[in-house]
Motif scaffolding. Structure first.
Motif, PDB file in Angstrom:
ATOM      1  N   ILE A  23       0.852  -1.199   0.000  1.00  0.00           N
ATOM      2  CA  ILE A  23       0.000   0.000   0.000  1.00  0.00           C
ATOM      3  C   ILE A  23       0.887   1.249   0.000  1.00  0.00           C
ATOM      4  O   ILE A  23       0.644   2.205  -0.732  1.00  0.00           O
ATOM      5  CB  ILE A  23      -0.967  -0.014   1.211  1.00  0.00           C
TER       6      ILE A  23
ATOM      7  N   ARG B 207       2.707   1.589  -3.444  1.00  0.00           N
ATOM      8  CA  ARG B 207       1.840   2.121  -4.498  1.00  0.00           C
ATOM      9  C   ARG B 207       1.788   3.645  -4.427  1.00  0.00           C
ATOM     10  O   ARG B 207       1.961   4.343  -5.424  1.00  0.00           O
ATOM     11  CB  ARG B 207       0.432   1.542  -4.342  1.00  0.00           C
TER      12      ARG B 207
ATOM     13  N   LYS C 168       5.086   5.167  -5.497  1.00  0.00           N
ATOM     14  CA  LYS C 168       5.270   5.077  -6.945  1.00  0.00           C
ATOM     15  C   LYS C 168       4.462   6.157  -7.661  1.00  0.00           C
ATOM     16  O   LYS C 168       4.946   6.823  -8.574  1.00  0.00           O
ATOM     17  CB  LYS C 168       4.826   3.684  -7.423  1.00  0.00           C
ATOM     18  N   LYS C 169       3.218   6.331  -7.220  1.00  0.00           N
ATOM     19  CA  LYS C 169       2.373   7.337  -7.860  1.00  0.00           C
ATOM     20  C   LYS C 169       2.895   8.740  -7.572  1.00  0.00           C
ATOM     21  O   LYS C 169       2.839   9.619  -8.421  1.00  0.00           O
ATOM     22  CB  LYS C 169       0.930   7.192  -7.363  1.00  0.00           C
TER      23      LYS C 169
ATOM     24  N   ARG D 140       5.774   9.342  -9.797  1.00  0.00           N
ATOM     25  CA  ARG D 140       5.362   9.403 -11.196  1.00  0.00           C
ATOM     26  C   ARG D 140       4.676  10.721 -11.539  1.00  0.00           C
ATOM     27  O   ARG D 140       4.831  11.246 -12.623  1.00  0.00           O
ATOM     28  CB  ARG D 140       4.410   8.231 -11.472  1.00  0.00           C
ATOM     29  N   GLU D 141       3.905  11.232 -10.583  1.00  0.00           N
ATOM     30  CA  GLU D 141       3.174  12.472 -10.864  1.00  0.00           C
ATOM     31  C   GLU D 141       4.022  13.679 -10.509  1.00  0.00           C
ATOM     32  O   GLU D 141       3.970  14.197  -9.411  1.00  0.00           O
ATOM     33  CB  GLU D 141       1.878  12.514 -10.044  1.00  0.00           C
TER      34      GLU D 141
END
Lengths: 343, 254
Positions: free
Chosen positions: B9, B12, B15-16, B19-20
């Motif tokens: 959790i 994730r 990572k997001k 990435r953003e």
């Protein structure tokens, strides 16, 4: 032949003694004053495809949510792989995979990342994770796209990815809630091929809901649910036979005498419509030779019409499943949503 | 406690976050605006003899703000997950609700602490001289407040479950929490009613703790408002309380 719920239960008691993988008894779920599921009972054998058929708002999704331990029922019991859905939710969850009606993928992650997430969540051993994810992606024909973000996927690919994800932890039962809703014909066919392979090669039990009657033909057994009640259950053939069997249409050179001969020799009731004779019999394919033998040279053409599950549904409920879609039944779902939001 | 589930959790979210780029950029831009534009403007109004230059005074508060926004945003993503269905994937997994809450709270902690650390790295430009030990201390405090605020955010996310409620949370919870945290003005100088509100705001104690660590000089009226030990106790207690409430409300609503 099994028709009413009552009969279904009688058959069940005298039925096979191998333990069913899914067992539901007298399940009731109410949301406020709406009864979404009204005292249903059924069993599913391991390695079979079980179809839960009915119009929108009939109670299919509510039943799935109870079986998946997302909802607790008002009363009744449900067991999966021998575990109690209410008392042992954790064991049940390990034994099942689910593909929901609406997508539950993270669109900002890649296909591979979505599956790895799932593997961690289900505590798959670290040294097996990659292999299982790759295998699932290959099985559903998505391996080439594994590093693409899910938001770039088509509807069919997303659905396949969800099936792949549902298989990562090797569940014994896979729930598919309206798996082909909104998919084009090719994607549907492809998905059905994978599902058939799952039951045949891997002994996975499939529990699916659908309101496409044609799709329900692939099921080993079907239960038809309407207004929260199971109104019929059996194999597709049994259900079709139960509504009166096949219809044979014949064109002859002399309808009047052909009609007389058939009625006299075969004891069928024969009617005439648009200069064509037609009769109903349980097993159309074995009847045709007899009929032809009886009237001999007079036959011009013969055709056989088998009842569809749509006919079954029409006969049982007095309405077609598609009509339901457009009418007020959707409001049941809306009411349930509204109820759940308030509580 | 399912370690694998908690790990994934957090992974994730991380990572997001990485990435953003735009999310990271705006998360850094906001505190910079406050620090160098609002701070520079107000510093002209503040008398020089208060002990601490105003831009230095608001530095702990700006770090607190960074944590406040990013922790709440991270937790509020639960609403998004519900809306887009992903939450169902987590809820049907054989993972306890409590592990999900811990995972979500730690997600907020990781991304907030990173952002806070980036802002903290600006200290030489504000005129601070910090030693390595002070930096470590501030980061530890930041991680603790992040955890507490993230858990608080989860409680919010379980009560408000559509994005329309987002502006409500923004205007009536996040902004008041920021203004009444001792970030912009010392709590002891506030009118009674506002001082009381500040004292029940958990962020106040986080900001105060950072002031204790980096204001090594005599700060006079701008000095910290509470004893350091009180700050630490409040931060730890609120972390525990919020995570328990979050777990409970998640179990009921999830």
């Amino acid at each position: 032949m099994i028709l009413s719920t009552g009969m279904y239960q009688r058959i069940k008691l005298s039925g096979t003694n191998s333990m069913p993988i899914i067992k539901v008894e007298n399940l009731i779920k109410r949301f406020g004053n709406i009864t979404a599921v009204n005292d249903i009972s059924f069993e599913v054998k391991e390695g079979t495809i079980f179809g839960f058929l009915g119009p929108n708002g009939a109670g299919k999704t509510t039943t799935i949510n109870v079986l998946c331990t997302l909802l607790s029922p008002t009363s009744g019991s449900a067991f999966i792989a021998g575990y109690d859905c209410m008392k042992e939710p954790s064991e049940v969850r390990k034994a099942i995979g689910i593909v929901f009606q609406d997508t539950t993928l993270d669109k900002d992650l890649t296909a591979y990342e979505n599956l790895i997430f799932h593997a961690y969540l289900y505590n798959v051993a670290k040294d097996e994770m990659k292999q299982r994810v790759d295998d699932a992606l290959r099985f559903l024909d998505l391996y080439e796209r594994k590093n693409d973000l899910v938001k770039k996927f088509s509807g069919g690919m997303k659905r396949r990815l969800e099936v792949a994800r549902g298989l990562i932890h090797r569940p014994r039962v896979l729930f598919l809630d309206e798996p082909t809703l909104g998919l084009d014909p090719q994607s549907r066919t492809k998905l059905w091929e994978f599902i058939a392979e799952l039951t045949e090669k891997h002994n996975v039990t499939i529990f699916m809901t659908t309101h496409y009657m044609e799709e329900a033909e692939v099921c080993d057994r079907i239960a038809i649910i309407d207004n929260g009640k199971i109104i019929a259950a059996g194999t597709p053939d049994e259900l079709k036979k139960a509504i009166g069997g096949d219809v044979i249409y014949i064109k002859t050179t002399d309808n009047a005498s052909a009609k007389k001969e058939i009625e006299r020799l075969l004891k069928f009731g024969v009617s005439e419509k648009d200069s064509e004779l037609f009769m109903t019999c349980a097993m159309g394919d074995t009847c045709i030779p007899e009929v032809i033998r009886t009237i001999g040279e007079k036959v011009l053409s013969v055709r056989l019409q088998r009842p569809t599950l749509n006919d079954v549904f029409l006969k049982l409920t007095g309405k077609t499943i598609r009509e339901e879609e457009a009418t007020g039944e959707d409001s049941v779902r809306e009411s349930i949503r509204a109820y759940r939001r308030r509580h | 406690m399912e370690i694998n589930a908690i790990y994934v959790i957090v992974a994730r979210e991380f990572k997001k976050f990485v990435r953003e780029r735009s999310r990271l950029f705006s998360a850094i831009a906001r505190p910079l605006l406050w620090l160098f534009i609002v701070g520079a403007g107000i510093s002209r109004l503040v008398p020089r003899d208060t002990g601490v230059p105003y831009t230095q005074f608001i530095f702990p508060g700006i770090i607190g703000m960074t944590i406040l926004f990013s922790s709440i945003f991270s937790s509020i993503s639960i609403i998004w997950d519900k809306e887009f269905g992903f939450m169902k994937e987590i809820l049907v997994a054989p993972v306890s609700r409590f592990s999900i809450v811990i995972g979500k709270a730690l997600s907020g902690t990781v991304v907030s602490t990173i952002q806070a650390a980036i802002i903290l790295a600006l200290f030489p430009f504000i005129g601070f001289k910090l030693g390595i030990l002070q930096i470590i201390w501030v980061i530890v405090i930041c991680a603790s407040i992040s955890f507490s605020i993230s858990a608080f955010g989860i409680v919010l996310a379980t009560f408000y479950d559509s994005y329309e409620s987002f502006s409500v949370i923004m205007n009536f919870i996040i902004m008041p929490m920021f203004f009444l945290s001792g970030a912009m003005y010392p709590v002891k100088l506030l009118p009674d009613i506002l001082r009381i509100v500040s004292m029940i705001n958990p962020l106040t104690y986080g900001v105060d703790a950072i002031k204790h660590i980096i204001f090594t000089f005599e700060a006079g009226r701008m000095s910290p408002d509470f004893p350091f030990i009180i700050d630490i106790i409040v931060i730890i207690l609120t972390s525990i309380i919020f995570v328990l409430i979050a777990g409970k409300s998640f179990e009921r609503k999830g």
